[in-house]
Design a protein around this motif. Structure first.
Motif, short mmCIF file in Angstrom:
data_model
loop_
_atom_site.label_atom_id
_atom_site.label_comp_id
_atom_site.label_asym_id
_atom_site.label_seq_id
_atom_site.Cartn_x
_atom_site.Cartn_y
_atom_site.Cartn_z
N THR A 167 0.98 -0.86 0.08
CA THR A 167 0.06 0.24 0.47
C THR A 167 0.73 1.25 0.14
OG1 THR A 167 -0.52 0.45 2.30
CG2 THR A 167 -1.51 -1.11 1.66
N THR A 168 0.15 2.20 0.28
CA THR A 168 0.98 3.97 0.28
C THR A 168 0.46 4.44 1.90
OG1 THR A 168 -0.93 4.37 -1.14
CG2 THR A 168 0.95 4.16 -2.51
N THR A 169 0.48 5.55 1.84
CA THR A 169 -0.26 5.86 3.16
C THR A 169 -1.35 5.90 4.21
OG1 THR A 169 -0.19 8.03 2.10
CG2 THR A 169 1.88 7.33 2.37
N HIS A 170 -1.97 5.82 2.64
CA HIS A 170 -3.46 5.92 3.25
C HIS A 170 -4.49 5.37 2.91
CE1 HIS A 170 -6.13 8.02 6.66
NE2 HIS A 170 -6.88 9.73 5.70
N PRO A 171 -4.89 4.61 3.18
CA PRO A 171 -5.79 3.07 2.17
C PRO A 171 -6.58 3.38 2.91
CG PRO A 171 -3.54 1.77 3.07
CD PRO A 171 -3.83 3.19 3.79
N GLU A 172 -7.57 4.52 2.97
CA GLU A 172 -8.48 4.29 4.54
C GLU A 172 -9.97 3.31 3.97
OE1 GLU A 172 -10.32 7.90 7.16
OE2 GLU A 172 -9.02 8.40 5.07
N TYR A 173 -10.32 3.93 2.63
CA TYR A 173 -11.59 3.43 2.26
C TYR A 173 -11.55 2.25 1.25
CZ TYR A 173 -13.04 8.23 3.60
OH TYR A 173 -13.28 9.16 5.18
N HIS A 174 -12.29 0.87 1.73
CA HIS A 174 -12.24 0.43 1.65
C HIS A 174 -13.79 -0.43 0.92
CE1 HIS A 174 -8.38 -0.92 0.42
NE2 HIS A 174 -8.15 0.31 1.18
N THR A 175 -13.93 -1.46 0.37
CA THR A 175 -15.22 -2.20 -0.79
C THR A 175 -15.20 -3.53 0.32
OG1 THR A 175 -14.70 -3.30 -2.61
CG2 THR A 175 -16.08 -0.44 -3.08
N ALA A 176 -16.42 -4.05 0.08
CA ALA A 176 -16.37 -5.00 0.46
C ALA A 176 -14.87 -6.10 -0.93
CB ALA A 176 -17.42 -6.02 0.57
#
Length: 699
Positions: free
Chosen positions: A460-469
């Protein structure tokens, strides 16, 4: 509207060889502009580091001069019928709806309109019915944030207006003769706005339920707004269907909602409202000015299309992925485009025009979303009526998705987040000559773990905050199938989002119940309209980040960092710390001046951290000014960790192996990658990451 002199956007954020990216450009002055392509290596404008570094990419797109034009955009959500409705002058006509107004803006707001006939509120919030310029108006304004049934009846030469505030047994009527002309009308019906020719005006702010137009012999047009909630249209009970423009918010509680059901799928009659806003805008709909069809030999990477004219310039980043099913490197860098879009055009409340001095000195990106609210703000902002923005799209200029954009313009470091901050990792990979492919959230969501198959490592990079299922499933499946997953950031895998089935550029976030958030969803409105799933934190849906990467969000502070303290001295891990001179390391960096800072993740075995994890290092800073995230806090004295609050607010750097041969390495801090370029990439953070990657890549 305030507009930059030259700006643009792309129809997609990533593409593979053979696919085409369309570029849409607008100039306030016309003339011409020049388009040229570069490959982005570093997007940090800080002159004490590498500065913005790009490579010429004209081999894949020859520079060209193109005519410039002004392309307008039109905020405001509404419904419109594509088929006209006919209202005869001799017929008795009634317009009706149940509404909850949320904001007066000093102008008329149309609720239901057909040609010259409009039912709406005036600037004072008083109900009116109008035919062209003639109108009848009630004396008493409607109560704000209360459900009121409104109707206007036209019969012969008489007009009757009525408003009934629900739950208060309050009804007012106004009756007059000869006030409005009667004319034959054949026109489209518009909901929450007035359509005059090709112009759409007088947008309504608030919720609308059960709009209808009836005639002498019954309903001519009527809509149940709880129907087809995930879609962009509303089928009609009678008459033509309504097509929704600029994505008003659906799955909203209506006048019947009594808190007996929280999910719209279970009791749709209680969710018969749509919330419209005058500032909704998610696709500018600009015409294409030029395209790039990705050549077969174009390397995977980060690219920037520059557009330049005498009066201004802009840069449009995008990503090139390898051909489908083909790897060109052993390492995959996963780009969090969903997070970029959710934050897109975040107008921070701490923005100050004084930042422009540093921006000019550094040659940083000159425009800030706070100065251009008409371009649509982010889901970290609110609409003009105070309700939270829950939709996001990249089909508009995103000012903070640009090389050199400064999120924090008054810090002693670079002050970067998201796209430019993630370039610290990209520049490090180039400096260390480590080959990589790019995959974005788009491909991960659509193709699943198969898109990662065969990579020796995925980071990942610095801020993979938002995700789908789908994206979480893909990462879990890659890891469990023997993949090596690196989580090089903080506050990752945090919020659940939904992607619209009819428009893959549109994302939805419901900020339900918990978490650090810029606004809170209203009770009963926690379920996503796009897919019917429960919104909010993934932790609240039983998928805490700890279950995927061993650590999860624990604390947030100001944008400053601290060093790590090595805590693992097991000789089995000496290879990882080879060349790391001191146990205290990382007290430097372009993000927060330290490798462990701003947003911190920690281990919690109760919610998924594996028992076999190895704690390698822990942040060593004084975190007394940090706040524990709400989902960790119980009372002013207690928290879920069961230890004193100060002991819970730290970043954990860990690693662990999985039965399938895979592994996880996680650093627990957003600012970690900001330390990689320090001292010309020669530092302990750089050495530690290089040690880990070299072992996993077999280099």
């Amino acid at each position: 509207m305030k507009e930059p002199p030259l700006t643009g956007y792309t129809d997609r954020l990533s593409a593979r060889p053979g696919e085409t990216i369309a570029f849409k450009v607008s100039s306030t002055l016309g003339g011409s502009f020049r388009a040229r392509l570069t490959r982005s290596i570093c997007a940090d404008p800080n002159p004490t580091g590498t500065g913005i570094a790009e490579e010429d990419a004209s081999a894949w797109f020859a520079p060209r001069d193109l005519p410039a034009r002004h392309q307008p955009f039109h905020p405001g959500s509404y419904g419109i019928t594509h088929e006209p409705l006919t209202l005869a002058a001799k017929e008795a006509i009634t317009l009706s709806a149940t509404i909850l107004p949320t904001h007066l803006n000093g102008r008329d707001q149309a609720v239901l309109s057909c040609g010259p006939l409009t039912l709406g509120l005036n600037a004072d919030g008083c109900l009116f019915v109008a035919v062209a310029d003639a109108r009848l108006t009630m004396d008493k304004p409607l109560p704000m944030h209360r459900w009121t049934h409104i109707e206007a009846g036209l019969k012969d030469d008489r007009v009757t207006l009525a408003q009934t505030t629900l739950g208060h047994h309050s009804r007012q009527t106004h009756d007059a003769a000869g006030k409005l002309p009667r004319v034959d009308i054949t026109a489209s019906v518009s909901l929450a706005a007035r359509l005059t020719g090709n112009a759409v005006t007088d947008f309504f702010n608030g919720k609308i339920e059960a709009p209808a137009i009836t005639g002498t012999n019954g309903a001519l047009a009527a809509w149940d707004l709880s129907a087809s909630i995930p879609l962009c249209h509303v089928p009609a009970l009678t008459g033509p269907a309504l097509h929704l423009v600029n994505f008003p918010t659906r799955a909203m509680t209506g006048s019947l909602w009594d808190a007996s059901e929280m999910c719209w799928r279970h009791k749709p009659a209680h969710y018969g409202a749509i919330h419209f806003h005058e500032d909704d805008i998610y696709d500018f709909g600009w015409q294409t000015d030029f395209t790039l069809t990705v050549p077969a030999d174009m390397p995977s990477g980060v690219y920037v299309m520059h557009i330049e004219a005498d009066d201004g310039s802009d840069e449009m980043p995008f990503y090139i992925c390898p051909p489908k099913g083909l790897r060109r490197a052993d390492l995959c860098v996963l780009i969090p485009t969903f997070t970029y879009v959710v934050y897109g055009n975040h107008a921070r409340p701490d923005y100050d025009p004084s930042w422009q001095g540093r921006m000019q000195d550094w040659g940083a990106y000159p425009h800030n979303p706070a100065e251009y609210p008409d371009y649509g703000l982010s889901t970290y902002n609110t609409h003009s009526d105070g309700s939270g923005i829950c939709h996001a799209s990249h089909r508009r200029p995103l000012f903070n998705f640009r090389p050199g954009f400064l999120t924090f313009g008054a810090t002693t470091c670079s002050g970067l987040r998201h796209f430019p901050a993630d370039s610290h990792l990209i520049s490090w990979l180039h400096a260390k000559d480590i080959g990589y492919d790019i995959i974005t959230d788009h491909e991960l969501h659509a193709e699943g773990a198969g898109v990662l198959a065969g990579y020796k490592a995925v980071t990942t990079t610095t801020h993979p905050e938002y995700h789908t299922a789908e994206t979480l499933d893909a990462l879990r499946d890659y890891r469990d199938a023997g993949g090596n997953l690196l989580y090089l950031g903080g506050n990752g895998f945090y919020w659940r989002i939904a992607r619209h089935a009819e428009n893959d550029s549109l994302l939805e976030i419901r900020r339900a119940e918990d978490g650090i958030r810029a606004w809170a969803a209203e009770p009963g409105e926690y379920y996503n309209a796009f897919d019917g799933t429960y919104g909010g934190l993934w932790r609240r849906s039983g998928r805490a980040p700890q279950a995927l990467v061993g650590i999860g969000f624990a604390a947030q502070g100001e944008f400053h960092g601290a060093p790590y303290q090595r805590v693992c001295h097991d000789p089995a891990f000496d290879w990882l710390f080879e060349g790391v001179a001191e146990d205290l390391f990382g007290n430097y960096g372009f993000s927060g001046n330290g490798a462990a800072g701003f947003e911190l993740d920690h281990v919690d075995q109760r919610i998924g951290s594996p028992q076999n994890h190895v704690l390698l290092a822990r942040s060593a800073g004084d975190n007394k000014d940090f706040m524990l995230v709400p989902e960790e806090q119980l009372t002013h004295l207690t928290n879920l960790t069961g230890v004193p609050e100060e002991e819970a607010k730290h970043a954990d750097m860990i690693c662990f192996d999985l039965p399938g041969g895979g592994s996880v390495f996680a650093v627990g801090s957003i600012t970690f990658c900001g330390s990689l370029p320090w001292n010309g990439f020669d530092n302990d953070i750089s050495r530690l990451l290089e040690n880990y990657l070299c072992r996993k890549l077999g280099a």
